[in-house]
Scaffold this motif. Structure first.
Motif, PDB file in Angstrom:
ATOM      1  N   ASN A 239       0.817  -1.207   0.000  1.00 50.32           N
ATOM      2  CA  ASN A 239       0.000   0.000   0.000  1.00 50.32           C
ATOM      3  C   ASN A 239       0.851   1.256   0.000  1.00 50.32           C
ATOM      4  OD1 ASN A 239      -2.696   0.910  -0.026  1.00 50.32           O
ATOM      5  ND2 ASN A 239      -2.498   1.602   2.081  1.00 50.32           N
ATOM      6  N   ILE A 240       2.068   1.180   0.531  1.00 54.19           N
ATOM      7  CA  ILE A 240       2.923   2.364   0.576  1.00 54.19           C
ATOM      8  C   ILE A 240       3.312   2.818  -0.824  1.00 54.19           C
ATOM      9  CG2 ILE A 240       5.188   1.232   0.705  1.00 54.19           C
ATOM     10  CD1 ILE A 240       6.004   3.237   2.821  1.00 54.19           C
ATOM     11  N   PHE A 241       3.241   1.907  -1.808  1.00 55.58           N
ATOM     12  CA  PHE A 241       3.659   2.239  -3.166  1.00 55.58           C
ATOM     13  C   PHE A 241       2.493   2.379  -4.151  1.00 55.58           C
ATOM     14  CE2 PHE A 241       7.546  -0.292  -1.751  1.00 55.58           C
ATOM     15  CZ  PHE A 241       8.281   0.846  -1.451  1.00 55.58           C
ATOM     16  N   PHE A 242       1.245   2.486  -3.650  1.00 57.89           N
ATOM     17  CA  PHE A 242       0.145   2.503  -4.620  1.00 57.89           C
ATOM     18  C   PHE A 242       0.203   3.757  -5.490  1.00 57.89           C
ATOM     19  CE2 PHE A 242      -2.238   4.894  -1.335  1.00 57.89           C
ATOM     20  CZ  PHE A 242      -2.867   5.869  -2.103  1.00 57.89           C
ATOM     21  N   SER A 243       0.658   4.882  -4.912  1.00 65.43           N
ATOM     22  CA  SER A 243       0.770   6.105  -5.699  1.00 65.43           C
ATOM     23  C   SER A 243       1.898   5.987  -6.722  1.00 65.43           C
ATOM     24  CB  SER A 243       1.011   7.298  -4.765  1.00 65.43           C
ATOM     25  OG  SER A 243       1.091   8.501  -5.482  1.00 65.43           O
ATOM     26  N   THR A 244       3.005   5.361  -6.341  1.00 66.25           N
ATOM     27  CA  THR A 244       4.091   5.089  -7.292  1.00 66.25           C
ATOM     28  C   THR A 244       3.582   4.230  -8.444  1.00 66.25           C
ATOM     29  OG1 THR A 244       5.854   5.272  -5.643  1.00 66.25           O
ATOM     30  CG2 THR A 244       6.305   3.898  -7.553  1.00 66.25           C
ATOM     31  N   ALA A 245       2.794   3.210  -8.120  1.00 64.27           N
ATOM     32  CA  ALA A 245       2.250   2.336  -9.169  1.00 64.27           C
ATOM     33  C   ALA A 245       1.387   3.134 -10.142  1.00 64.27           C
ATOM     34  CB  ALA A 245       1.446   1.203  -8.538  1.00 64.27           C
ATOM     35  N   GLU A 246       0.577   4.045  -9.612  1.00 68.09           N
ATOM     36  CA  GLU A 246      -0.277   4.856 -10.485  1.00 68.09           C
ATOM     37  C   GLU A 246       0.558   5.791 -11.360  1.00 68.09           C
ATOM     38  OE1 GLU A 246      -2.963   6.621  -7.719  1.00 68.09           O
ATOM     39  OE2 GLU A 246      -4.341   4.924  -7.773  1.00 68.09           O
ATOM     40  N   ASN A 247       1.632   6.351 -10.797  1.00 66.85           N
ATOM     41  CA  ASN A 247       2.503   7.227 -11.587  1.00 66.85           C
ATOM     42  C   ASN A 247       3.153   6.455 -12.736  1.00 66.85           C
ATOM     43  OD1 ASN A 247       1.893   9.151  -9.655  1.00 66.85           O
ATOM     44  ND2 ASN A 247       3.813   8.934  -8.556  1.00 66.85           N
ATOM     45  N   ILE A 248       3.670   5.262 -12.430  1.00 66.03           N
ATOM     46  CA  ILE A 248       4.306   4.438 -13.465  1.00 66.03           C
ATOM     47  C   ILE A 248       3.290   4.045 -14.535  1.00 66.03           C
ATOM     48  CG2 ILE A 248       5.491   2.256 -13.908  1.00 66.03           C
ATOM     49  CD1 ILE A 248       7.212   4.265 -12.367  1.00 66.03           C
ATOM     50  N   ALA A 249       2.081   3.679 -14.088  1.00 71.81           N
ATOM     51  CA  ALA A 249       1.032   3.303 -15.048  1.00 71.81           C
ATOM     52  C   ALA A 249       0.703   4.469 -15.971  1.00 71.81           C
ATOM     53  CB  ALA A 249      -0.214   2.839 -14.300  1.00 71.81           C
ATOM     54  N   GLN A 250       0.636   5.692 -15.419  1.00 62.12           N
ATOM     55  CA  GLN A 250       0.377   6.862 -16.256  1.00 62.12           C
ATOM     56  C   GLN A 250       1.486   7.057 -17.286  1.00 62.12           C
ATOM     57  OE1 GLN A 250      -1.022  10.634 -14.502  1.00 62.12           O
ATOM     58  NE2 GLN A 250      -1.377   9.508 -12.606  1.00 62.12           N
ATOM     59  N   MET A 251       2.736   6.833 -16.891  1.00 53.59           N
ATOM     60  CA  MET A 251       3.844   6.964 -17.840  1.00 53.59           C
ATOM     61  C   MET A 251       3.674   5.998 -19.007  1.00 53.59           C
ATOM     62  SD  MET A 251       7.173   7.293 -15.308  1.00 53.59           S
ATOM     63  CE  MET A 251       8.354   7.316 -16.664  1.00 53.59           C
ATOM     64  N   LEU A 252       3.408   4.735 -18.683  1.00 59.10           N
ATOM     65  CA  LEU A 252       3.328   3.717 -19.729  1.00 59.10           C
ATOM     66  C   LEU A 252       2.074   3.883 -20.585  1.00 59.10           C
ATOM     67  CD1 LEU A 252       4.610   0.710 -17.590  1.00 59.10           C
ATOM     68  CD2 LEU A 252       5.856   1.878 -19.412  1.00 59.10           C
ATOM     69  N   GLU A 253       0.941   4.223 -19.942  1.00 58.23           N
ATOM     70  CA  GLU A 253      -0.284   4.452 -20.713  1.00 58.23           C
ATOM     71  C   GLU A 253      -0.136   5.684 -21.601  1.00 58.23           C
ATOM     72  OE1 GLU A 253      -3.149   4.569 -17.557  1.00 58.23           O
ATOM     73  OE2 GLU A 253      -3.625   2.433 -17.720  1.00 58.23           O
ATOM     74  N   GLY A 254       0.562   6.710 -21.109  1.00 60.37           N
ATOM     75  CA  GLY A 254       0.810   7.903 -21.926  1.00 60.37           C
ATOM     76  C   GLY A 254       1.659   7.597 -23.140  1.00 60.37           C
ATOM     77  N   PHE A 255       2.447   6.529 -23.061  1.00 65.01           N
ATOM     78  CA  PHE A 255       3.301   6.110 -24.178  1.00 65.01           C
ATOM     79  C   PHE A 255       2.558   5.171 -25.121  1.00 65.01           C
ATOM     80  CE2 PHE A 255       7.123   3.857 -25.941  1.00 65.01           C
ATOM     81  CZ  PHE A 255       7.746   4.978 -26.469  1.00 65.01           C
ATOM     82  N   GLY A 256       1.314   4.846 -24.768  1.00 67.65           N
ATOM     83  CA  GLY A 256       0.488   4.034 -25.663  1.00 67.65           C
ATOM     84  C   GLY A 256       0.317   2.594 -25.256  1.00 67.65           C
TER      85      GLY A 256
END
Length: 753
Positions: free
Chosen positions: A71-88
């Motif tokens: 749970n301490i990294f859920f925000s990190t996971a969302e940030n990484i997901a945004q990076m990859l989704e932004g790349f397509g």
């Protein structure tokens, strides 16, 4: 610690007035996004080995799967997901990834859990061949971390996403990993943003002079002692506490927020801590950060961070308090953090004009031609992958189709929603109103429930919109799936924008009974044209319908049957008679639980009893593996819905469940008795029932049959199609429940956001 107290963090950040500062911090070259872009150039200038390898990994596939385990990294996971989704790339959701079905999906995993805890989310024979992004989260070289990162470096399709230049330098100078490390400040988080006040109190008016939360190491204890003894007029709050409400209330009242490194005096920046309290306005006084990149100067200039070596930390704190350093620029500092990192654009700006899709994967210079040097077993003995177990050869009626967990789910829906009934029609209309849905249940305790619900909706043809929040201006017909507890009692929502209250909703009702504002919130949902309640309990359903007339909006589904701990259950459980603990219970030690524990110990001193509050998953699952009897005593009321999340948590470990009487009356409760070996009794009969099970070894011999019954699970992806057969997805008229007024909602916007 109550689970909810660890996860009441997401929701909608409050609307704040912006400062009118003309500071260079807002001119584009000193923003958090600029930090992220400059950081990547330190490790990966264009055409460098790590730039090329990262480029190849992120273009190898069109999909990725991310699960950072904590749970301490859920925000990190969302940030990484945004990076990859932004790349397509498209995110594959779910707790585990089946490598046989997703044989070119990128696995995104946490270095700590993969290297030190030996945990992975991938299942199947091809896991080790899949491309990987290792999110490196540690402040330094701990345990097996260097060896694991070196193994990643030697793989053709594995890269390390590091947050710290200090870590980068030892990784490259001592281990030669420069061809695989990509720097990105992923520990800049927004976990507590939604709990920060819209109008922070001026610093000079606050209650606490100094605040620090964390494990009280020797250095932290010494600093606290020195502050109290040398400056007795100061109000100092420095302690270990994980209650989010308590922590954020303290941050709101803090003048100075302090960071003392956990493990070493020379350490990477604890950016997760700084970004946790940043929006609350306190002045950060931190032990010297060993990173040397441009971001550290940004923190000094734009975030007001005051840094000092450990022996100078106390004088620095006093200087900030006496001279009121950074007291007046609070709003400017908060605004700088509010601008945040534009995660979705980072990869496109670092790797411009690159197509997504398959690409050759570069081998770093000097790497041997091997798939991996990490042994399979070291990656797959933990969460993510349920172990392969031998099935029993039982011919029990529990396996004939009419007594399975799926049969329970289908029969349960008929209790509330027989075909063509008002709730059947309303549920049908809501799930055909849109082609998309957004789900966020706010708490780690419900992540398995969220995955079950997502499988139901995806199986019906709807597509999941990922991300922590949903912008109603961009997704104006998406179904919001929210948790009753957090929406009704904690006033939390994930929707932002002016149209949130008009969107269709599925309220996932998770409470055991009528707590706080729950009935009023459910009644408000009932009165809406496009809101339905997904309830797990027939006991709850009866008070919802008899006392509040909600029958036109309630759809019964056993969503609290979970699989949170399945991957930690052993492939070959130990026979019950050979186990260490006679009785095990985990939970808040209420008066009834304490009394039962005391009675067991005093009346049966030869028993080995483990009943306590503990949230360490490894500790809990190790105990379940060694438990003969697992006990449930209701938390809040003697008459209560079933605690199915607890039963399904320990089911795969084989202990015999002895539970306080469940008030539900549906067919599923009889299934639990017949097929899951559940022994139930009223509270005053619970102790004799436990002793009877232990003495007579009741259900000891049918352990494998019981585990197999749970292993068959619920076929979540087929439930809606079998309940609403041959229905198209897409827009549909939405039925108003009988007697409902012609209104959009009777819930005030403010009460939801």
């Amino acid at each position: 610690v109550d689970d909810a107290s660890l996860s009441t963090t997401t929701g909608t950040p409050p609307e704040r007035s912006k400062s009118t500062s003309t500071s260079t911090c807002f001119n584009g070259s000193s923003t958090l996004t600029a930090w992220a872009l400059e950081l990547s150039k330190v490790s990966s200038p264009p055409e460098s080995p790590s730039w090329k390898k990262t480029k190849d990994v992120i273009t190898l596939s069109k999909t990725f799967h991310i699960h950072l385990h904590s749970n301490i990294f859920f925000s990190t996971a969302e940030n990484i997901a945004q990076m990859l989704e932004g790349f397509g790339l498209r995110q594959i959701t779910g707790k585990t990834l089946d490598s046989t079905q997703h044989n070119d999906t990128i696995i995104v995993e946490c270095s700590y859990f993969a290297a030190i805890k030996n945990m992975t989310t991938c299942v199947g024979p091809s896991c080790d061949d899949l491309p990987r992004i290792v999110i490196q989260t540690q402040q330094g070289k701990r345990n097996f971390l260097p060896e694991y990162l070196a193994a990643c470096h030697l793989k053709r399709n594995c890269v390390i996403w590091e947050f710290s230049t200090y870590n980068y330098h030892w990784q490259t100078s001592e281990y030669g990993l420069e061809g695989s490390v990509f720097l990105v400040p992923h520990l800049i988080q927004n976990r507590l943003d939604s709990l920060a006040p819209a109008s922070p109190k001026p610093i000079s008016e606050r209650t606490y002079d100094v605040v620090l939360f964390g494990v009280m190491s020797a250095e932290r204890v010494r600093l606290k002692k020195a502050l109290i003894e040398q400056y007795p007029n100061l109000t100092v709050l420095m302690e270990t506490n994980t209650n989010i409400k308590y922590i954020t209330d303290a941050y709101m009242e803090a003048k100075v927020c302090v960071i003392v490194h956990s493990h070493s005096r020379i350490s990477a920046g604890e950016y997760h801590r700084i970004s946790d309290f940043a929006k609350f306005g306190c002045v950060p006084v931190v032990e010297t950060i060993a990173d040397t990149d441009i971001g550290v100067s940004f923190l000094t200039e734009c975030a007001g961070v005051v840094s000092a070596d450990l022996d100078e930390l106390l004088p620095s704190i006093i200087r900030v308090l006496q001279d009121e350093i950074h007291f007046d620029d609070m709003q400017v500092r908060i605004d700088w953090w509010d601008d945040g990192v534009e995660w979705s654009t980072l990869l496109n700006r670092t790797f411009p004009a690159l197509p997504t899709g398959n690409s050759s994967v570069m081998v770093p210079e000097g790497a041997p031609n091997v798939t991996s040097v990490v042994d399979d077993a070291s990656l797959s003995t933990t969460t993510g992958t349920p172990p392969e177990r031998s099935k029993s050869t039982s011919t029990s009626t529990c396996f004939n189709g009419s007594s399975t967990l799926t049969a329970w789910a289908l029969e349960l829906s008929k209790v509330s929603s027989p075909p063509e009934s008002p709730s059947w029609k309303k549920t049908k209309d809501v799930i055909t109103l849109s082609k998309t849905f957004h789900i966020h249940l706010h708490s780690n305790i419900f992540f398995s429930t969220a995955e079950n619900i997502a499988q139901m909706l995806e199986g019906f043809g709807l597509r999941q919109i990922t991300g922590k929040t949903l912008d109603s201006t961009q997704h104006n017909d998406t179904i919001i799936v929210e948790c009753s507890y957090f929406a009704a009692i904690k006033n939390m929502t994930t929707c932002v924008g002016p149209s949130c209250d008009d969107l269709p909703r599925i309220v996932i009702q998770t409470q055991q009974g009528k707590r706080n504002f729950l009935p009023e919130y459910l009644a408000a949902c009932h009165l809406k044209r496009n809101c339905v309640i997904w309830e797990f309990s027939t006991y709850n359903y009866h008070w919802q319908t008899s006392e509040y007339g909600l029958e036109g909006s309630v759809f019964l589904v056993p969503h609290l049957i979970q699989n949170r701990l399945d991957s930690l259950a052993p492939a070959s459980p130990k026979p019950i008679s050979e186990r260490t603990y006679d009785v095990v219970l985990f939970g808040v030690m209420s008066a009834e639980r304490v009394r039962l524990k005391k009675a067991l110990i005093e009346q049966y001193p030869n028993l080995t009893v483990l009943m306590e509050t503990n949230t360490n998953i490894k500790y809990i699952t190790d105990a379940y593996m060694e438990a003969k009897v697992c006990v449930i005593v209701h938390s809040h009321s003697r008459i209560s819905a079933g605690e199915y999340h607890r039963i399904s948590d320990f089911a795969k470990f084989g202990c015999v469940p002895v539970v306080e009487t469940i008030a539900d009356t549906d067919i599923g409760v009889s299934f639990l008795t017949e097929c899951a070996g559940v022994v139930s009794a009223d509270l005053d009969e619970l102790l004799p029932s436990i002793i009877r099970v232990l003495q007579d070894e009741i259900h000891f011999d049918d352990m494998q049959v019981r585990i197999d019954w749970w292993d068959d699970g619920v076929e979540w992806s087929t439930l809606l199609n079998r309940t609403f057969p041959a229905l198209p997805t897409g827009n549909s008229s939405v039925m108003v429940p009988e007697g409902a007024p012609n209104v959009t909602s009777v819930v005030d916007d403010a009460s939801l956001s």
